[in-house]
Design a protein around this motif. Structure first.
Motif, PDB file in Angstrom:
ATOM      1  N   THR A 181     -29.626 -23.625 -14.627  1.00 10.96           N
ATOM      2  CA  THR A 181     -29.735 -25.057 -14.940  1.00 10.96           C
ATOM      3  C   THR A 181     -31.144 -25.418 -15.403  1.00 10.96           C
ATOM      4  N   VAL A 182     -32.144 -24.722 -14.890  1.00  6.73           N
ATOM      5  CA  VAL A 182     -33.523 -24.974 -15.324  1.00  6.73           C
ATOM      6  C   VAL A 182     -33.681 -24.582 -16.784  1.00  6.73           C
ATOM      7  N   TYR A 183     -33.186 -23.396 -17.151  1.00 10.90           N
ATOM      8  CA  TYR A 183     -33.289 -22.958 -18.542  1.00 10.90           C
ATOM      9  C   TYR A 183     -32.523 -23.890 -19.471  1.00 10.90           C
ATOM     10  N   ARG A 184     -31.353 -24.319 -19.077  1.00  9.68           N
ATOM     11  CA  ARG A 184     -30.576 -25.242 -19.914  1.00  9.68           C
ATOM     12  C   ARG A 184     -31.291 -26.580 -20.062  1.00  9.68           C
ATOM     13  N   ALA A 185     -31.914 -27.041 -18.995  1.00  7.89           N
ATOM     14  CA  ALA A 185     -32.652 -28.307 -19.059  1.00  7.89           C
ATOM     15  C   ALA A 185     -33.850 -28.191 -19.991  1.00  7.89           C
ATOM     16  N   LEU A 186     -34.525 -27.054 -19.962  1.00  4.55           N
ATOM     17  CA  LEU A 186     -35.714 -26.858 -20.795  1.00  4.55           C
ATOM     18  C   LEU A 186     -35.374 -26.544 -22.251  1.00  4.55           C
ATOM     19  N   ASP A 187     -34.115 -26.282 -22.530  1.00  6.03           N
ATOM     20  CA  ASP A 187     -33.687 -25.908 -23.874  1.00  6.03           C
ATOM     21  C   ASP A 187     -33.758 -27.075 -24.857  1.00  6.03           C
ATOM     22  N   ASP A 188     -33.853 -28.282 -24.376  1.00  8.26           N
ATOM     23  CA  ASP A 188     -33.836 -29.463 -25.234  1.00  8.26           C
ATOM     24  C   ASP A 188     -35.249 -30.021 -25.413  1.00  8.26           C
ATOM     25  N   GLU A 189     -35.632 -30.265 -26.658  1.00 12.36           N
ATOM     26  CA  GLU A 189     -36.984 -30.766 -26.963  1.00 12.36           C
ATOM     27  C   GLU A 189     -37.261 -32.112 -26.305  1.00 12.36           C
TER      28      GLU A 189
ATOM     29  N   ARG B 143     -36.058 -33.320 -23.534  1.00 15.51           N
ATOM     30  CA  ARG B 143     -36.294 -33.135 -22.092  1.00 15.51           C
ATOM     31  C   ARG B 143     -37.671 -32.530 -21.839  1.00 15.51           C
ATOM     32  N   ARG B 144     -38.111 -31.624 -22.715  1.00 17.97           N
ATOM     33  CA  ARG B 144     -39.463 -31.072 -22.552  1.00 17.97           C
ATOM     34  C   ARG B 144     -40.512 -32.168 -22.752  1.00 17.97           C
ATOM     35  N   VAL B 145     -40.281 -33.062 -23.693  1.00 22.01           N
ATOM     36  CA  VAL B 145     -41.216 -34.181 -23.920  1.00 22.01           C
ATOM     37  C   VAL B 145     -41.228 -35.103 -22.704  1.00 22.01           C
ATOM     38  N   LEU B 146     -40.055 -35.380 -22.135  1.00 24.20           N
ATOM     39  CA  LEU B 146     -40.000 -36.209 -20.921  1.00 24.20           C
ATOM     40  C   LEU B 146     -40.786 -35.559 -19.789  1.00 24.20           C
ATOM     41  N   LEU B 147     -40.657 -34.243 -19.638  1.00 25.00           N
ATOM     42  CA  LEU B 147     -41.434 -33.543 -18.603  1.00 25.00           C
ATOM     43  C   LEU B 147     -42.930 -33.640 -18.892  1.00 25.00           C
TER      44      LEU B 147
ATOM     45  N   ALA C  74     -42.745 -44.484 -24.149  1.00 21.80           N
ATOM     46  CA  ALA C  74     -43.570 -43.321 -24.486  1.00 21.80           C
ATOM     47  C   ALA C  74     -42.903 -42.481 -25.568  1.00 21.80           C
ATOM     48  N   LEU C  75     -41.600 -42.308 -25.476  1.00 20.03           N
ATOM     49  CA  LEU C  75     -40.886 -41.542 -26.501  1.00 20.03           C
ATOM     50  C   LEU C  75     -41.014 -42.218 -27.859  1.00 20.03           C
ATOM     51  N   ALA C  76     -40.888 -43.534 -27.880  1.00 19.60           N
ATOM     52  CA  ALA C  76     -40.949 -44.274 -29.142  1.00 19.60           C
ATOM     53  C   ALA C  76     -42.364 -44.301 -29.715  1.00 19.60           C
ATOM     54  N   VAL C  77     -43.333 -44.627 -28.879  1.00 18.69           N
ATOM     55  CA  VAL C  77     -44.704 -44.832 -29.369  1.00 18.69           C
ATOM     56  C   VAL C  77     -45.429 -43.511 -29.614  1.00 18.69           C
ATOM     57  N   ARG C  78     -45.409 -42.620 -28.649  1.00 18.92           N
ATOM     58  CA  ARG C  78     -46.195 -41.379 -28.756  1.00 18.92           C
ATOM     59  C   ARG C  78     -45.491 -40.280 -29.537  1.00 18.92           C
ATOM     60  N   HIS C  79     -44.164 -40.302 -29.539  1.00 17.92           N
ATOM     61  CA  HIS C  79     -43.434 -39.180 -30.123  1.00 17.92           C
ATOM     62  C   HIS C  79     -42.518 -39.580 -31.273  1.00 17.92           C
ATOM     63  N   GLY C  80     -42.474 -40.858 -31.600  1.00 17.16           N
ATOM     64  CA  GLY C  80     -41.675 -41.316 -32.719  1.00 17.16           C
ATOM     65  C   GLY C  80     -40.180 -41.092 -32.555  1.00 17.16           C
TER      66      GLY C  80
ATOM     67  N   VAL D 106     -31.725 -41.552 -22.791  1.00 19.35           N
ATOM     68  CA  VAL D 106     -32.872 -41.066 -22.010  1.00 19.35           C
ATOM     69  C   VAL D 106     -32.456 -40.876 -20.557  1.00 19.35           C
ATOM     70  N   SER D 107     -31.680 -41.782 -20.041  1.00 18.52           N
ATOM     71  CA  SER D 107     -31.189 -41.675 -18.668  1.00 18.52           C
ATOM     72  C   SER D 107     -30.348 -40.414 -18.475  1.00 18.52           C
ATOM     73  N   GLN D 108     -29.543 -40.069 -19.463  1.00 23.58           N
ATOM     74  CA  GLN D 108     -28.739 -38.850 -19.379  1.00 23.58           C
ATOM     75  C   GLN D 108     -29.619 -37.606 -19.398  1.00 23.58           C
ATOM     76  N   HIS D 109     -30.676 -37.624 -20.219  1.00 20.45           N
ATOM     77  CA  HIS D 109     -31.622 -36.502 -20.230  1.00 20.45           C
ATOM     78  C   HIS D 109     -32.312 -36.374 -18.866  1.00 20.45           C
ATOM     79  N   LEU D 110     -32.690 -37.493 -18.295  1.00 22.55           N
ATOM     80  CA  LEU D 110     -33.327 -37.473 -16.973  1.00 22.55           C
ATOM     81  C   LEU D 110     -32.364 -36.933 -15.913  1.00 22.55           C
ATOM     82  N   ALA D 111     -31.084 -37.243 -16.036  1.00 21.65           N
ATOM     83  CA  ALA D 111     -30.087 -36.742 -15.085  1.00 21.65           C
ATOM     84  C   ALA D 111     -29.977 -35.225 -15.168  1.00 21.65           C
ATOM     85  N   VAL D 112     -30.040 -34.672 -16.368  1.00 17.67           N
ATOM     86  CA  VAL D 112     -30.006 -33.209 -16.530  1.00 17.67           C
ATOM     87  C   VAL D 112     -31.237 -32.587 -15.875  1.00 17.67           C
TER      88      VAL D 112
END
Length: 94
Positions: free
Chosen positions: A3-11, A13-17, A34-40, A48-54
């Motif tokens: 589950t850790v590898y699957r969570a880290l597989d998404d860009e 989710r890595r940005v959220l971390l 932060a996603l909108a301003v810093r990462h476009g 975003v909530s679903q990514h956080l749940a993963v």
């Protein structure tokens, strides 16, 4: 560990971390900003909530309620399990 590898597989989710590693105890609103301003990256709060749940299912993020607000924290302990497993120390051979 899967589950850790699957969570880290998404860009995203890595940005959220990255954002939580830089500043802990962020709300969903702060992370969306932060996603909108810093990462476009423009995403709905639900996405975003679903990514956080993963990330939470993988143990990389934990959350707690503070009144009516839910705050999120980065938990690096699952990553420590990976570093204990790899790399395997190698003996130098002459």
């Amino acid at each position: 560990m899967t589950t850790v590898y699957r969570a880290l597989d998404d860009e995203t989710r890595r940005v959220l971390l990255d954002e939580l590693a830089a500043k802990d105890a962020q709300t969903l609103f702060e992370l969306c900003g932060a996603l909108a301003v810093r990462h476009g990256t423009s995403m709905t709060r639900q996405a975003v909530s679903q990514h956080l749940a993963v990330l939470e299912d993988a143990g990389l993020v934990r959350s707690e309620r503070r009144g009516r607000t839910k705050v999120h924290f980065f938990d690096p302990s699952p990553l420590a399990e990976i570093t204990r497993r790899w790399p395997v120390p190698r003996e130098d051979t002459p």
